[in-house]
Design a protein around this motif. Structure first.
Motif, PDB file in Angstrom:
ATOM      1  N   GLY A 368      -1.992   0.754  -5.658  1.00  0.00           N
ATOM      2  CA  GLY A 368      -2.832   1.137  -4.410  1.00  0.00           C
ATOM      3  C   GLY A 368      -2.585   0.576  -3.092  1.00  0.00           C
ATOM      4  N   SER A 369      -1.408   0.005  -3.004  1.00  0.00           N
ATOM      5  CA  SER A 369      -0.744  -0.651  -1.660  1.00  0.00           C
ATOM      6  C   SER A 369       0.119   0.212  -1.020  1.00  0.00           C
ATOM      7  CB  SER A 369      -0.312  -1.834  -2.046  1.00  0.00           C
ATOM      8  OG  SER A 369       0.384  -2.488  -1.077  1.00  0.00           O
ATOM      9  N   THR A 370      -0.110   0.897   0.287  1.00  0.00           N
ATOM     10  CA  THR A 370       0.816   1.509   0.990  1.00  0.00           C
ATOM     11  C   THR A 370       1.882   0.267   1.590  1.00  0.00           C
ATOM     12  OG1 THR A 370      -0.709   1.235   3.016  1.00  0.00           O
ATOM     13  CG2 THR A 370      -0.798   3.181   1.864  1.00  0.00           C
ATOM     14  N   ALA A 371       1.352  -0.929   1.852  1.00  0.00           N
ATOM     15  CA  ALA A 371       2.440  -1.735   2.256  1.00  0.00           C
ATOM     16  C   ALA A 371       3.467  -2.031   1.274  1.00  0.00           C
ATOM     17  CB  ALA A 371       1.804  -3.132   2.416  1.00  0.00           C
ATOM     18  N   ARG A 372       3.227  -1.981   0.065  1.00  0.00           N
ATOM     19  CA  ARG A 372       4.350  -1.945  -0.805  1.00  0.00           C
ATOM     20  C   ARG A 372       5.636  -1.004  -0.681  1.00  0.00           C
ATOM     21  NH1 ARG A 372       2.889  -4.035  -6.324  1.00  0.00           N
ATOM     22  NH2 ARG A 372       4.981  -2.957  -6.903  1.00  0.00           N
ATOM     23  N   PHE A 373       5.087   0.217  -0.160  1.00  0.00           N
ATOM     24  CA  PHE A 373       6.082   1.198   0.110  1.00  0.00           C
ATOM     25  C   PHE A 373       7.344   0.902   1.453  1.00  0.00           C
ATOM     26  CE2 PHE A 373       3.222   3.953  -2.039  1.00  0.00           C
ATOM     27  CZ  PHE A 373       3.915   4.764  -2.618  1.00  0.00           C
ATOM     28  N   VAL A 374       6.803  -0.164   2.171  1.00  0.00           N
ATOM     29  CA  VAL A 374       7.516  -0.266   3.516  1.00  0.00           C
ATOM     30  C   VAL A 374       8.990  -0.772   3.519  1.00  0.00           C
ATOM     31  CG1 VAL A 374       7.346  -1.789   5.514  1.00  0.00           C
ATOM     32  CG2 VAL A 374       5.426  -0.515   4.954  1.00  0.00           C
ATOM     33  N   PRO A 375       9.324  -1.873   2.535  1.00  0.00           N
ATOM     34  CA  PRO A 375      10.467  -2.448   2.253  1.00  0.00           C
ATOM     35  C   PRO A 375      11.422  -1.180   1.782  1.00  0.00           C
ATOM     36  CG  PRO A 375       8.923  -3.960   1.475  1.00  0.00           C
ATOM     37  CD  PRO A 375       8.232  -2.789   1.782  1.00  0.00           C
TER      38      PRO A 375
END
Length: 466
Positions: A368-375
């Motif tokens: 449930g983490s959009t931050a995990r998509f960034v890299p």
């Protein structure tokens, strides 16, 4: 197959003679207009990605038919790109470009007025056909306006960057305008303005080969691709159904007829002897796997982010912008690699970076983490930038300069066939998992990464023999 400087200069001169006594090309205006039109075409293509839920609700589109809202435009693109490229070389690249851009403006505006699923889908197919005309003729115009290798390198890099720029801005524009119908009105008006400017600023050019356009080839190849794309779209609801097999059978018969026609005509739409040249094959493989792996996955992800993570259309567009915006910047700078890294190697690196980026995103939806998509988005964005810079250059390098629009059309045809297959494959894989959408999306990501690595190996293997 790469033309020598002498051959390229002779072909350029012959093309100029065939075009008639018109003025010399205007490189700056040519690059600006072809890049702008390409960006608008790609914005039209990607706009429904973030507005799919709202569009489907407004048109009362059932879940089983929503793939058509995405696949309408690539169906038109795949069916007519090679045909449009061949006609542009024979009839006039400016003529095909202007009429294609005008048609895009009209059909996009009609899409805004659609009241049900099938009217909207028909408008999207027509948008794809119009986009095919302007996309295929664009690189032909650029090769004519930039006759030197260094000029083509810079120009195709800019053009490729605007492919990515359109992909980036399309969802952002669609998310920023409250009414999805207004989005199509704005894009339609932009296309009409570019068409008007093109009549004044572009110089006509065509191939010097002479002869009649290959209408018989167009009459067999276009319907073959329509049947194939329709089969790929319908197949997501079950591959063993009779309509799917009938369409696949029609594809085989029509392609066999096309091959027979091309062997007998004096001016074929595509010279089948090009299939023996590894540069042309590498361009074709690159286009196909770009659709299968990259476009297929990134067309599907926004809908998952909205439905599973509850992201808004704007939040989804901004996350996608991280990928596509970085790709735009990288494509503009990729010309600095010229002379250091062969185009095929650049393609292989691009596919490998996509695979690494996608693997990095595994587990992000379950967490449930959009931050995990960034890299992962950033790594994949670099890969896409290298991809969009290398593919158009390889497409025009792998054919004679006089057939640049045909070479572009061939590569892009396979790109959008791949995208239709990629969207269907991604949806099928993601929705068939018993572990829910998060698990299904992870499996789809792994499939995308594997396909990208296969493409990297294939492109490296297809090097020209000394």
């Amino acid at each position: 197959m790469t033309a020598t400087p002498a051959t390229a200069a002779q072909a350029q001169a012959a093309t100029a003679r065939a075009a008639g006594p018109e003025s010399s090309p205007r490189p700056g205006a040519t690059l600006a207009l072809t890049s702008a039109a390409t960006a608008v075409a790609l914005m039209t293509y990607t706009a429904p990605i973030v507005t799919l839920p709202a569009t489907a609700a407004a048109l009362h589109t059932p879940l089983s038919a929503q793939a058509w809202l995405l696949n309408g435009t690539p169906l038109g693109l795949a069916a007519l790109l090679l045909v449009a490229g061949s006609l542009a070389d024979d009839y006039g690249r400016r003529r095909v470009f202007v009429w294609g851009t005008l048609a895009l403006g009209i059909t996009t505006a009609l899409g805004a007025l659609a009241t049900d699923t099938w009217l909207f889908t028909l408008a999207r197919i027509a948008q794809g056909a119009a986009s095919a005309a302007l996309l295929a003729s664009s690189l032909g115009l650029i090769v004519h306006a930039f006759p030197t290798a260094a000029g083509r390198l810079r120009a195709t890099g800019v053009w490729g960057a605007f492919v990515t720029g359109g992909i980036a801005v399309g969802p952002l524009l669609a998310a920023g305008i409250p009414n999805w119908r207004t989005v199509y009105g704005v894009l339609g008006a932009a296309a009409l303005v570019i068409a008007l400017l093109g009549t004044r600023a572009l110089t006509e050019s065509r191939s010097a080969r002479g002869g009649r356009p290959d209408f018989a080839g167009a009459a067999t190849f276009g319907p073959a691709l329509v049947a194939l794309v329709a089969a790929l779209t319908l197949g997501r609801d079950g591959w063993l159904r009779a309509p799917v097999w009938l369409l696949l059978g029609a594809t085989v018969v029509l392609l066999a007829g096309f091959a027979l026609v091309e062997r007998r005509t004096a001016t074929p739409m595509i010279d089948l002897s090009l299939l023996r040249h590894r540069g042309f094959l590498a361009s074709s493989v690159g286009g196909l796997f770009t659709g299968l792996s990259v476009i297929g996955l990134f067309s599907f992800l926004p809908a998952v982010l909205q439905r599973v993570l509850g992201m808004s259309a704007m939040e989804t567009a901004l996350l996608s912008l991280l990928w596509a915006g970085l790709a735009f910047v990288v494509a503009l700078q990729a010309r600095r690699l010229a002379g250091r890294i062969p185009t095929r190697v650049q393609l292989a690196i691009a596919f490998a970076l996509h695979a690494v980026g996608v693997i990095t995103m595994l587990g992000a939806i379950d967490a449930g983490s959009t931050a995990r998509f960034v890299p992962g988005m950033m790594i994949a964005g670099v890969g896409s930038g290298l991809l969009n810079a290398a593919l158009p250059l390889l497409a025009v390098e792998s054919v004679p300069p006089a057939r640049a629009a045909m070479g572009s059309g061939a590569q892009q045809t396979l790109r959008y066939i791949g995208s239709c297959a990629g969207v269907s494959l991604t949806i099928a894989v993601a929705t068939s998992s018993s572990g829910g959408p998060a698990r299904g999306t992870d499996i789809a990501m792994v499939v995308s990464a594997v396909l990208a690595l296969v493409a990297a190996v294939a492109v490296l293997a297809l090097r020209e023999r000394p």
